[in-house]
Design a protein around this motif. Sequence first.
Motif, PDB file in Angstrom:
ATOM      1  N   TYR A  23       0.812  -1.213   0.000  1.00 58.73           N
ATOM      2  CA  TYR A  23       0.000   0.000   0.000  1.00 58.73           C
ATOM      3  C   TYR A  23       0.845   1.261   0.000  1.00 58.73           C
ATOM      4  O   TYR A  23       0.320   2.364   0.168  1.00 58.73           O
ATOM      5  CB  TYR A  23      -0.949   0.000   1.200  1.00 58.73           C
ATOM      6  CG  TYR A  23      -1.846  -1.211   1.244  1.00 58.73           C
ATOM      7  CD1 TYR A  23      -2.661  -1.530   0.161  1.00 58.73           C
ATOM      8  CD2 TYR A  23      -1.863  -2.056   2.345  1.00 58.73           C
ATOM      9  CE1 TYR A  23      -3.474  -2.657   0.181  1.00 58.73           C
ATOM     10  CE2 TYR A  23      -2.673  -3.174   2.380  1.00 58.73           C
ATOM     11  CZ  TYR A  23      -3.481  -3.470   1.288  1.00 58.73           C
ATOM     12  OH  TYR A  23      -4.280  -4.582   1.311  1.00 58.73           O
ATOM     13  N   ASP A  24       2.146   1.095  -0.162  1.00 54.12           N
ATOM     14  CA  ASP A  24       3.058   2.232  -0.216  1.00 54.12           C
ATOM     15  C   ASP A  24       3.400   2.479  -1.674  1.00 54.12           C
ATOM     16  O   ASP A  24       4.073   1.662  -2.305  1.00 54.12           O
ATOM     17  CB  ASP A  24       4.320   1.936   0.596  1.00 54.12           C
ATOM     18  CG  ASP A  24       5.279   3.117   0.617  1.00 54.12           C
ATOM     19  OD1 ASP A  24       4.818   4.258   0.419  1.00 54.12           O
ATOM     20  OD2 ASP A  24       6.480   2.891   0.829  1.00 54.12           O
ATOM     21  N   ALA A  25       2.934   3.580  -2.232  1.00 50.81           N
ATOM     22  CA  ALA A  25       3.102   3.816  -3.665  1.00 50.81           C
ATOM     23  C   ALA A  25       3.383   5.284  -3.918  1.00 50.81           C
ATOM     24  O   ALA A  25       3.081   6.164  -3.105  1.00 50.81           O
ATOM     25  CB  ALA A  25       1.852   3.388  -4.428  1.00 50.81           C
ATOM     26  N   ALA A  26       3.983   5.541  -5.075  1.00 46.07           N
ATOM     27  CA  ALA A  26       4.118   6.891  -5.604  1.00 46.07           C
ATOM     28  C   ALA A  26       3.125   7.047  -6.749  1.00 46.07           C
ATOM     29  O   ALA A  26       2.609   6.057  -7.272  1.00 46.07           O
ATOM     30  CB  ALA A  26       5.548   7.113  -6.092  1.00 46.07           C
ATOM     31  N   ALA A  27       2.857   8.272  -7.126  1.00 47.37           N
ATOM     32  CA  ALA A  27       1.865   8.511  -8.170  1.00 47.37           C
ATOM     33  C   ALA A  27       2.262   7.808  -9.473  1.00 47.37           C
ATOM     34  O   ALA A  27       1.474   7.091 -10.070  1.00 47.37           O
ATOM     35  CB  ALA A  27       1.678  10.005  -8.386  1.00 47.37           C
TER      36      ALA A  27
END
Length: 244
Positions: A23-27
């Motif tokens: 659930y850790d993401a960049a755009a």
Amino acid sequence: MPAAAPTILATSMSLAPRRGGPYDAAAGPVIDLALELAGRPDRPRITYLGTATGDDPVRVAGFYGAFAGSDVRTSHLSLFPMPTVADVRAHLLAQDVVWVGGGSVAALLAVWRVHGVDAVFREAWQAGVVLAGVSAGSLCWHAGGTTDSFGPDLRPVTDGLGLLPHSNGVHHDSEPQRRPVYHRLVADGTLPAGYATDDGVGLVYRGTELVEAVSDRPGAGAYRVERGPDGGAVERVIRPRRLA
């Protein structure tokens, strides 16, 4: 500035992962493209709908985290246990981009219809809000497609929002059932002809016409699938443009 024409970005392409877990993401490049399609507005507005996973708060938080430190104005619309905004129509029409997450497209469609969100999306699309998403967030804009909403064996969904008159196949290369089941359903007329995407690939529609396929990785493709003269399915490769 709204998009120049009704625009949909339908993908098997997630936000860019980071090292902090699923659930850790960049755009990432898919959001860059969505903002480009919206006309690159100053301080763009983007809202997230996680209806397909029951408005999972962890996923909602992950979406906000993807834009931390940017000039993008983020928000979300959850429908469980009640809408998180007072006026759903006004909220959606105020956006530059809507991003719909993956999960159960069958549940997503049912909940949207109970709340009248289906009609609002047609209005937003016609007003130039870019409608975008991944997996269920791709299937939903089409006439139908293949889904695991009902269990591990893929089944057709034939009651999509129908903004796009085509069918849609997602995860075409990464899940063994996807290609043969999609082919069979197009061949027997359960689904209309349409377009499929490998993981990492998206489809850009202006109005109801596909204008290009895009990819965030090498070797992935998009496909036109239609019924052939012998009653089988015919698949044609569409080479995507590689996003930076």
